[in-house]
Write an enzyme that holds these catalytic residues in place. Sequence first.
Site: not given
Length: 136
Positions: A85, A127, A130
């Site tokens: 990441c 994603e 996140h």
Amino acid sequence: MVKQIVRDIFFLGQPSEPATKADIQVGKDLQDTLQANRERCVGMAANMIGVKKNIIIVNMGFMDVVMFNPVIVSKRDMYETEEGCLSLDGVRKTTRYQEIEVDYYDFNWKKQRQKLSGWTAQICQHEIDHLSGKII
């Protein structure tokens, strides 16, 4: 506008809030920031540029797709993998799904549904994690 990448684990660990039409500029900032980091990045979430909103960008190979309020509605074929990441150092083990289906809003605030598989599905799952404050 190209934004600085957030590396603060406390900030990244907080869940994001739903995006609205007023957040369209954040999607454009994600496009610019991903483009500036293209050699080492294939996707981003808004919290990676300091905005706690449910917005991601995913490189689909031939184009980048910005997703507002993405939600995985189906997933199949779980597997173990390792990921890196831009906000973290090194790689970490994680579990992903080979095939997913995701609902989201596009730049015109039109609802979309996309089936993704393989590498693109993996990026999208990373994603979306996140957005809930989950860090690999």
